[in-house]
Structures are given as structure tokens and as C-alpha cells.
Design an enzyme around this catalytic site. Structure first.
Site, PDB file in Angstrom:
ATOM      1  N   ARG A   1       0.867  -1.199   0.000  1.00 38.86           N
ATOM      2  CA  ARG A   1       0.000   0.000   0.000  1.00 38.86           C
ATOM      3  C   ARG A   1       0.894   1.237   0.000  1.00 38.86           C
ATOM      4  NH1 ARG A   1      -4.972  -2.023   2.109  1.00 38.86           N
ATOM      5  NH2 ARG A   1      -6.297  -0.497   1.105  1.00 38.86           N
TER       6      ARG A   1
ATOM      7  N   GLN B   1      -0.786   3.050  -5.851  1.00 39.53           N
ATOM      8  CA  GLN B   1      -2.209   3.389  -5.637  1.00 39.53           C
ATOM      9  C   GLN B   1      -3.090   3.072  -6.838  1.00 39.53           C
ATOM     10  OE1 GLN B   1      -2.040   7.369  -4.088  1.00 39.53           O
ATOM     11  NE2 GLN B   1      -2.813   6.728  -2.096  1.00 39.53           N
TER      12      GLN B   1
ATOM     13  N   ASP C   1      -4.320  -0.416  -6.740  1.00 44.92           N
ATOM     14  CA  ASP C   1      -4.806  -0.865  -5.434  1.00 44.92           C
ATOM     15  C   ASP C   1      -6.259  -1.342  -5.493  1.00 44.92           C
ATOM     16  OD1 ASP C   1      -5.422  -1.310  -2.826  1.00 44.92           O
ATOM     17  OD2 ASP C   1      -4.726   0.623  -2.083  1.00 44.92           O
TER      18      ASP C   1
ATOM     19  N   SER D   1      -8.423  -1.218  -2.255  1.00 41.73           N
ATOM     20  CA  SER D   1      -9.088   0.065  -1.989  1.00 41.73           C
ATOM     21  C   SER D   1     -10.302   0.234  -2.898  1.00 41.73           C
ATOM     22  CB  SER D   1      -8.118   1.232  -2.189  1.00 41.73           C
ATOM     23  OG  SER D   1      -7.186   1.258  -1.148  1.00 41.73           O
TER      24      SER D   1
ATOM     25  N   TYR E   1      -1.608   1.064   9.156  1.00 45.07           N
ATOM     26  CA  TYR E   1      -2.685   0.138   9.536  1.00 45.07           C
ATOM     27  C   TYR E   1      -2.906   0.141  11.049  1.00 45.07           C
ATOM     28  CZ  TYR E   1      -2.806  -1.903   4.893  1.00 45.07           C
ATOM     29  OH  TYR E   1      -2.967  -2.094   3.555  1.00 45.07           O
TER      30      TYR E   1
HETATM   31  P1  NAD Z   1      -8.537  -2.145   6.965  1.00 44.48           P
HETATM   32  O1  NAD Z   1      -9.565  -2.724   6.056  1.00 44.48           O
HETATM   33  O2  NAD Z   1      -7.346  -2.949   7.333  1.00 44.48           O
HETATM   34  O3  NAD Z   1      -9.278  -1.706   8.325  1.00 44.48           O
HETATM   35  C1  NAD Z   1     -10.421  -0.893   8.303  1.00 44.48           C
HETATM   36  C2  NAD Z   1     -10.335   0.098   9.433  1.00 44.48           C
HETATM   37  O4  NAD Z   1     -10.585  -0.547  10.687  1.00 44.48           O
HETATM   38  C3  NAD Z   1      -8.987   0.794   9.570  1.00 44.48           C
HETATM   39  O5  NAD Z   1      -9.161   2.184   9.423  1.00 44.48           O
HETATM   40  C4  NAD Z   1      -8.539   0.419  10.977  1.00 44.48           C
HETATM   41  O6  NAD Z   1      -7.813   1.458  11.610  1.00 44.48           O
HETATM   42  C5  NAD Z   1      -9.863   0.165  11.667  1.00 44.48           C
HETATM   43  N1  NAD Z   1      -9.824  -0.580  12.908  1.00 44.48           N
HETATM   44  C6  NAD Z   1      -9.036  -1.631  13.272  1.00 44.48           C
HETATM   45  N2  NAD Z   1      -9.320  -2.038  14.522  1.00 44.48           N
HETATM   46  C7  NAD Z   1     -10.316  -1.249  14.993  1.00 44.48           C
HETATM   47  C8  NAD Z   1     -11.040  -1.175  16.206  1.00 44.48           C
HETATM   48  N3  NAD Z   1     -10.798  -2.021  17.212  1.00 44.48           N
HETATM   49  N4  NAD Z   1     -11.977  -0.230  16.343  1.00 44.48           N
HETATM   50  C9  NAD Z   1     -12.236   0.627  15.330  1.00 44.48           C
HETATM   51  N5  NAD Z   1     -11.594   0.611  14.152  1.00 44.48           N
HETATM   52  C10 NAD Z   1     -10.640  -0.310  13.977  1.00 44.48           C
HETATM   53  O7  NAD Z   1      -8.026  -0.739   6.446  1.00 44.48           O
HETATM   54  P2  NAD Z   1      -7.970  -0.128   4.988  1.00 44.48           P
HETATM   55  O8  NAD Z   1      -9.269   0.480   4.666  1.00 44.48           O
HETATM   56  O9  NAD Z   1      -7.442  -1.167   4.054  1.00 44.48           O
HETATM   57  O10 NAD Z   1      -6.911   1.040   5.151  1.00 44.48           O
HETATM   58  C11 NAD Z   1      -5.978   1.080   6.207  1.00 44.48           C
HETATM   59  C12 NAD Z   1      -5.017   2.237   6.016  1.00 44.48           C
HETATM   60  O11 NAD Z   1      -4.243   2.098   4.832  1.00 44.48           O
HETATM   61  C13 NAD Z   1      -5.680   3.572   5.902  1.00 44.48           C
HETATM   62  O12 NAD Z   1      -4.885   4.537   6.561  1.00 44.48           O
HETATM   63  C14 NAD Z   1      -5.641   3.888   4.468  1.00 44.48           C
HETATM   64  O13 NAD Z   1      -5.701   5.265   4.204  1.00 44.48           O
HETATM   65  C15 NAD Z   1      -4.288   3.332   4.140  1.00 44.48           C
HETATM   66  N6  NAD Z   1      -4.191   3.084   2.716  1.00 44.48           N
HETATM   67  C16 NAD Z   1      -3.104   3.583   2.054  1.00 44.48           C
HETATM   68  C17 NAD Z   1      -3.013   3.400   0.699  1.00 44.48           C
HETATM   69  C18 NAD Z   1      -1.825   3.916  -0.070  1.00 44.48           C
HETATM   70  O14 NAD Z   1      -1.104   4.748   0.381  1.00 44.48           O
HETATM   71  N7  NAD Z   1      -1.620   3.387  -1.263  1.00 44.48           N
HETATM   72  C19 NAD Z   1      -3.960   2.711   0.017  1.00 44.48           C
HETATM   73  C20 NAD Z   1      -5.060   2.216   0.729  1.00 44.48           C
HETATM   74  C21 NAD Z   1      -5.148   2.403   2.091  1.00 44.48           C
END
Ligand code: NAD
Length: 376
Positions: free
Chosen positions: A122, A127, A130, A133, A228
Site C-alpha cells: 500500500r 495506488q 490498489d 481500496s 494500519y
Molecule cells: P482495513 O480494512 O485494514 O481496516 C479498516 C479500518 O478498521 C482501519 O481504518 C482500521 O484502523 C480500523 N480498525 C481496526 N481495529 C479497529 C477497532 N478495534 N476499532 C475501530 N476501528 C478499527 O483498512 P484499509 O481500509 O485497508 O486502510 C488502512 C489504512 O491504509 C488507511 O490509513 C488507508 O488510508 C491506508 N491506505 C493507504 C493506501 C496507499 O497509500 N496506497 C492505500 C489504501 C489504504
């Protein structure tokens, strides 16, 4: 370089790996494409549309992949399908992270170059590829529609001659990609939205979408590597569950998306919390695939407990096949262009993206592929 776009055969799967417009772009840059008859129809694309884009159409998986140097899938191929893929071909798709040892052995036996978008790093440079996402955005959007459809209430404030109707109150748990899309969608429908995440960095994003962020005194304890979340200790988890429970009597819809990479989804809604919700309330648990954020969730089913409907949808992005395929095809297009610009294979394991999403290559497992000196 010949690309194959077979029809997906997994249950509930309606997406297609490449759309006619991505096929057209690839054909223009020197690739040949073969599409299995009917591959795109559930996503809104006819065989004729693929032909117009420059692809040929063939009947059946084996004929489609015959002679292909790269096979484009959404979901994992079956054992029979793997056996039909030409030895040494590339296989691209949402193919897991190598957890299925038998499938990995099949890939190695065919010496396939397997690149899985589940394992894509990620990083900003990746991106455009991805797919997690892209699919999470589809899931967050569709979860809100499921909830709205299942609820007996309007989402927006309604001022009518028959009186004023208060807006629905939506609580989004986990504000990653799916959660943020759920917030945006629920706001567009006019609901009053609040959200919580263990990563305090998302507070501003939540607020910028017009939702309130529920603060909990856990500091950075839930912030893990790479942006994460990480697992919390039981005391903090219980504190979170109590704070969530305290808001449920005043919540009509919960959309839960909380997840920790490689772990069981955190339990945020025990049965006792569900019992606090008003009759007719709705929970859509997008974490159903990794164990559920709600203790009562049944993956793949809708159940009613304590007069609350609890949805545990699986493969929810597949229920939005046209736009999910559009986004997915774009992600795969970027990946194949990364691996084979202008139809010339250049698999460079010194590259973080290539190395990160490769599961097997030329009969070797990913951990045997070294960062340097391995260029095909
Ligand atoms: P994910 O599907 O792994 O998790 C979903 C959400 O659940 C996350 O925001 C996580 O913090 C939250 N979570 C975990 N435990 C929890 C709890 N006990 N209570 C409440 N919330 C909880 O996450 P995702 O959607 O795949 O994305 C995770 C991170 O990666 C984000 O910061 C996103 O912006 C980042 N990301 C970066 C890129 C990139 O730079 N290319 C691309 C996609 C996502």
C-alpha cells in the site's frame, strides 16, 4: 503477448477482470486479447463490445487461456483451471496472500508467475493498482444501501405535511477506505453520521465528510505499521466496546468495517450491545469475512436478533459488478503495464511492487525470490 480474460465461476461472482475499454487500450499498445464468451455480461459488457475493442471471443476456459502469456482473473482459479493455464504464464488477480498451500503448490507446478492484488504494497506508487481500496470503496457504498433498504426509516430529515421526520443516525465503526465511503454515502442520503477508528489520524477525514468523530482515550495504542491498525490489549478493547455500547440506544444503523491485517476482526459489538439497540435497527458487518465485528454476525446471512437485522455480507463488491469491474480492470491494467510495458515482459524483483505482490514465479515461492538480480 497474448492475454486471456476468462469468465469468473466462483459463486456470487459477477465481476469481470478486464472491461472492453481496458482491453482496447492494451490492444492499442501491442497486446492480443482473448475473452471467454459471456465473461463480461453480468458486469454489463457483451461479447460484441469486447470484439469491437479488438479482442477475440472463445468458448470455455481452456480455449480462452490456450496460448496465453497472461491470464486475468478476479477470483482464484479452480484446480482444473490452473491445470489448463499454459506453463510459465502470468496469472493476475485477487489471489490471496499465499495462505492456501495446495493452491500455491499448483501454481509452482505450472511454473506460473502469480501476482496477487491482495498482496500489493500500500505505497503511493502502487495506488493506481490498489484493487483492495477499489473494492473497499464499493463495499462501503453498498453496505449503506443494504442498511437503508433494510431499515424501516428514512435516512434524511423530512419535513412534510404529515409532520417532521427525524433523520436516521448512522454509526460507522472503522474509518479506513470502506468506512470513509460508508460515511460519505450515508451523508449523501441525509443521515446524521458519527464514526470511530482506533487510528486518531482519520479524525480529520471523518470530520471533513460531515460526520462526528467519537473520541476515545486510547492515544496511539491502535496505530500499527504502514498506517494500519494493530491489536489492542483487552482492557482498551473493553473500553472501546463500552463507549460504543453507550451510543447504541440512539443509533439506527451500524456499519462496521474494523479490521486488522492478518488477524481476526476485532469484536466491537457483543450480543449484549446489540440488545441495547431499538427494535428495527440494522447492523451491516463488513468484517463478516474475517470473523465479524459483531458477535452475532453469520457470514453470508441476514439474521434478526433482539429485533435488530444483522447483515454479514460476503463478496459485497461483486454485487456492484459494473463499477467494481471498471475500477478493478483499471487496477489490473496498471499492474500488467507495470510488469510488461508495451507488451514486453519485464519482471524485475528489485522493484517493491513486483516483489510485494508476487506469490510464485518460475516454480519458486515468493520468499525464494530475492530483491536483486532476478530479472526475467
Ligand atoms: P482495513 O480494512 O485494514 O481496516 C479498516 C479500518 O478498521 C482501519 O481504518 C482500521 O484502523 C480500523 N480498525 C481496526 N481495529 C479497529 C477497532 N478495534 N476499532 C475501530 N476501528 C478499527 O483498512 P484499509 O481500509 O485497508 O486502510 C488502512 C489504512 O491504509 C488507511 O490509513 C488507508 O488510508 C491506508 N491506505 C493507504 C493506501 C496507499 O497509500 N496506497 C492505500 C489504501 C489504504
Amino acid at each position: 503477448m497474448r492475454l486471456a480474460i476468462p469468465r469468473e465461476t466462483a459463486p456470487r461472482e459477477q465481476r469481470v477482470s478486464l472491461t472492453p475499454d481496458t482491453v482496447a487500450k492494451l490492444v492499442k499498445s501491442g497486446f492480443q486479447a482473448v475473452v471467454e464468451a459471456g465473461a463480461g455480461i453480468a458486469a454489463g459488457h457483451t461479447d460484441e463490445a469486447y470484439q469491437k475493442a479488438g479482442a477475440t471471443v472463445s468458448n470455455g476456459f481452456a480455449a480462452c487461456v490456450s496460448g496465453a502469456q497472461a491470464v486475468f482473473k478476479v477470483r482464484e482459479p479452480s484446480a482444473d483451471e490452473v491445470a489448463a493455464i499454459p506453463e510459465g504464464a502470468l496469472l493476475l488477480g485477487l489471489l490471496g496472500r499465499g495462505e492456501d498451500a495446495e493452491q500455491m503448490a499448483r501454481y509452482r507446478a505450472r511454473r506460473l508467475g502469480v501476482f496477487s492484488l491482495n498482496a500489493l504494497p500500500r505505497i503511493s506508487r502502487a495506488q493506481k493498482m490498489d484493487a483492495l481500496s477499489s473494492m473497499a470503496a464499493c463495499a462501503g457504498y453498498k453496505a449503506v444501501l443494504l442498511a437503508a433498504n433494510s431499515s424501516g426509516k428514512f435516512f434524511p430529515l423530512m419535513m412534510t405535511a404529515a409532520g417532521t421526520v427525524a433523520p436516521s443516525r448512522v454509526f460507522v465503526l472503522g474509518a479506513g477506505v470502506a468506512g470513509l465511503q460508508a460515511i460519505a454515502t450515508a451523508r449523501r442520503l441525509g443521515a446524521v453520521v458519527e464514526a470511530f477508528d482506533v487510528r486518531p489520524a482519520v479524525k480529520e477525514e471523518v470530520q471533513s465528510l460531515g460526520a462526528a468523530f467519537v473520541d476515545m482515550p486510547i492515544g496511539d495504542a491502535g496505530v500499527g505499521a504502514g498506517g494500519y491498525a494493530k491489536e489492542l490489549d483487552e482492557q482498551r478493547n473493553e473500553q472501546i466496546r463500552q463507549t460504543i455500547a453507550g451510543r447504541l440506544a440512539n443509533t439506527d444503523v451500524v456499519i462496521s468495517t474494523a479490521s486488522i491485517p492478518g488477524k481476526r476482526a476485532p469484536l466491537l459489538l457483543p450480543a449484549a450491545s446489540v440488545a441495547l439497540m431499538k427494535p428495527g435497527s440494522v447492523i451491516v458487518d463488513l468484517a463478516a469475512e474475517s470473523g465479524g465485528n459483531c458477535a452475532l454476525t453469520k457470514p453470508g446471512a441476514i439474521i434478526v436478533e433482539h429485533h435488530v437485522s444483522i447483515h454479514g455480507p460476503l463478496d459485497i463488491a461483486a454485487t456492484l459488478p459494473t463499477h467494481a469491474s471498471q475500477m478493478y480492470a483499471r487496477n489490473l491494467y496498471e499492474l500488467i503495464v507495470h510488469l510488461a510495458k508495451d507488451a514486453k515482459l519485464n519482471v524485475d524483483f528489485a522493484d517493491e511492487i513486483t516483489r510485494g505482490c508476487c506469490l510464485t514465479y518460475e516454480g519458486r515461492a515468493a520468499n525464494e525470490l530475492t530483491a536483486v538480480g532476478k530479472t526475467a
